[in-house]
Design a protein around this motif. Structure first.
Motif, PDB file in Angstrom:
ATOM      1  N   ASP A  75       0.869  -1.175   0.000  1.00  0.00           N
ATOM      2  CA  ASP A  75       0.000   0.000   0.000  1.00  0.00           C
ATOM      3  C   ASP A  75       0.906   1.226   0.000  1.00  0.00           C
ATOM      4  N   THR A  80      -0.008   1.034   4.766  1.00  0.00           N
ATOM      5  CA  THR A  80      -0.523   0.030   5.705  1.00  0.00           C
ATOM      6  C   THR A  80       0.169  -1.325   5.578  1.00  0.00           C
ATOM      7  N   ILE A  83      -0.092  -5.949   0.557  1.00  0.00           N
ATOM      8  CA  ILE A  83      -1.408  -6.220  -0.024  1.00  0.00           C
ATOM      9  C   ILE A  83      -1.222  -7.196  -1.177  1.00  0.00           C
ATOM     10  N   LYS A  85      -2.428  -7.663  -5.099  1.00  0.00           N
ATOM     11  CA  LYS A  85      -3.077  -7.013  -6.224  1.00  0.00           C
ATOM     12  C   LYS A  85      -3.282  -8.005  -7.358  1.00  0.00           C
ATOM     13  N   CYS A 152      -2.377   1.302  -4.053  1.00  0.00           N
ATOM     14  CA  CYS A 152      -2.906   1.474  -2.706  1.00  0.00           C
ATOM     15  C   CYS A 152      -3.753   0.269  -2.328  1.00  0.00           C
ATOM     16  N   ALA A 153      -4.156   0.207  -1.071  1.00  0.00           N
ATOM     17  CA  ALA A 153      -4.931  -0.929  -0.586  1.00  0.00           C
ATOM     18  C   ALA A 153      -6.323  -0.989  -1.210  1.00  0.00           C
ATOM     19  N   TYR A 155      -7.471  -0.238  -4.160  1.00  0.00           N
ATOM     20  CA  TYR A 155      -7.198   0.051  -5.572  1.00  0.00           C
ATOM     21  C   TYR A 155      -8.438  -0.056  -6.454  1.00  0.00           C
TER      22      TYR A 155
END
Length: 334
Positions: A75, A80, A83, A85, A152-153, A155
């Motif tokens: 992220d 954070t 993650i 993706k 980003c988390a 997304y």
């Protein structure tokens, strides 16, 4: 009687091995210098079409496949941590793990996701165009990676409030996505065999991130109707000074003349040769034609850029293929 193997025999064998190695290295060097002259005439024949025949939109008898991948990332916006993706990957017809392929990273727009180019749908003009170019022998088989460009988390949040994540995508490319692709698929690896392209916000990413931040990772660039936050020509020229020794193999841009964002694409690319000697008529092309901010322009951009990146006159590709074969020969001599 017993065979005697003395030091003079060993020296002769080592000398012969060194001679073979030097010959291979000489041939590789000679070919890499000679190929550009040999194919230059063919390369100059490339015409940037203002339209393509409708047959390219039809399903191809030799279609590539599209797979969904999941890869570890970070992220980069929210900080954070780790993650997972996902992205879509186009594999050409006849994909073989024993071969080697060039890679294009193809990016979406501000309101889109990895599916915006429609390659994963049952009928896709973009995919059909690539399939037909390859089947017709107009382009060499390639791998196309279609990621979600928000690093980003959350997304999948396509709102404008999440647009800041687009600008951090260079970190994800470098640290996560490209290493995963190279580890998973039969790629050449290296900037000479990679391209980055995209529509609208993806065009901005191609310019700001690909060309100006990740020139050590890519050497071909295609911006289709680039978004308003794209760097200006002057800014691009300034940022290219970070990479003084890395050649830009090609920078292609297209925009519709009725596009409300025409000023963005033209401000980035139309007059850039006046700002830097790194881009000339040899490795740059600005194309404009009647059209808006839509897939009529973007699919045409894809059609033309695929021919630039993996066309039959592509110097880097041909050199790479021969260089790869000679490297294999050198390994066998070890």
């Amino acid at each position: 009687g017993r065979m005697h193997y003395n030091k003079s025999d060993e020296a002769k064998e080592k000398g012969g091995y060194r001679m073979k190695r030097w010959i291979c290295l000489f041939l590789m060097t000679a070919l890499l210098f000679a190929i550009p002259w040999a194919v230059r005439g063919e390369e100059e024949k490339l015409v940037f079409e203002d339209a393509y025949d409708i047959s390219y939109q039809r399903r191809c008898a030799q279609p590539g496949t599209v797979v969904k991948i999941h890869y570890p990332s970070q992220d980069y916006l929210g900080g954070t941590g780790e993650i997972t993706k996902h992205a879509l990957v186009y594999l050409p017809y006849g994909y073989n793990q024993e071969s080697r392929y060039d890679v294009m990273v193809l990016c979406h727009g501000v309101g889109g996701t990895e599916g915006e180019w429609t390659f994963g749908q049952s009928y896709s003009f973009g995919k059909n165009i690539v399939d037909n170019l390859i089947a017709n022998g107009e382009a060499r088989p390639m791998i196309i990676v279609m990621p979600n460009g928000r690093s980003c988390a959350n997304y999948n949040d396509t709102s404008m409030e999440n647009a800041g994540a687009f600008y951090l995508f260079g970190q994800e490319l470098r640290n996560d996505l490209l290493p995963y692709i190279d580890a998973t698929y039969a790629t050449y690896g290296g900037r000479e065999h990679r391209a980055m392209a995209g529509l609208s916000m993806g065009g901005m990413q191609t310019i700001n991130i690909g060309l100006c931040e990740c020139l050590d990772l890519f050497s071909y660039f295609g911006a289709f109707s680039a978004a308003p936050t794209s760097y200006t020509s002057a800014e691009i020229a300034k940022r290219l000074e970070q990479f003084p020794d890395l050649p830009i193999r090609y920078f292609y841009s297209i925009c519709g003349t009725e596009d409300s964002l025409y000023f963005a694409g033209s401000g980035a690319a139309k007059y850039i040769t006046q700002y830097t000697d790194r881009l000339t008529e040899e490795n740059w092309h600005w194309q404009e034609r009647s059209g808006g901010h839509d897939f009529n322009i973007w699919n045409l951009g894809l059609y033309n850029f695929v021919r630039v990146f993996c066309g039959r006159g592509n110097i880097a590709l041909i050199s790479g293929l021969i260089g790869f074969d000679l490297c294999l020969l050198l390994r066998r001599l070890d």
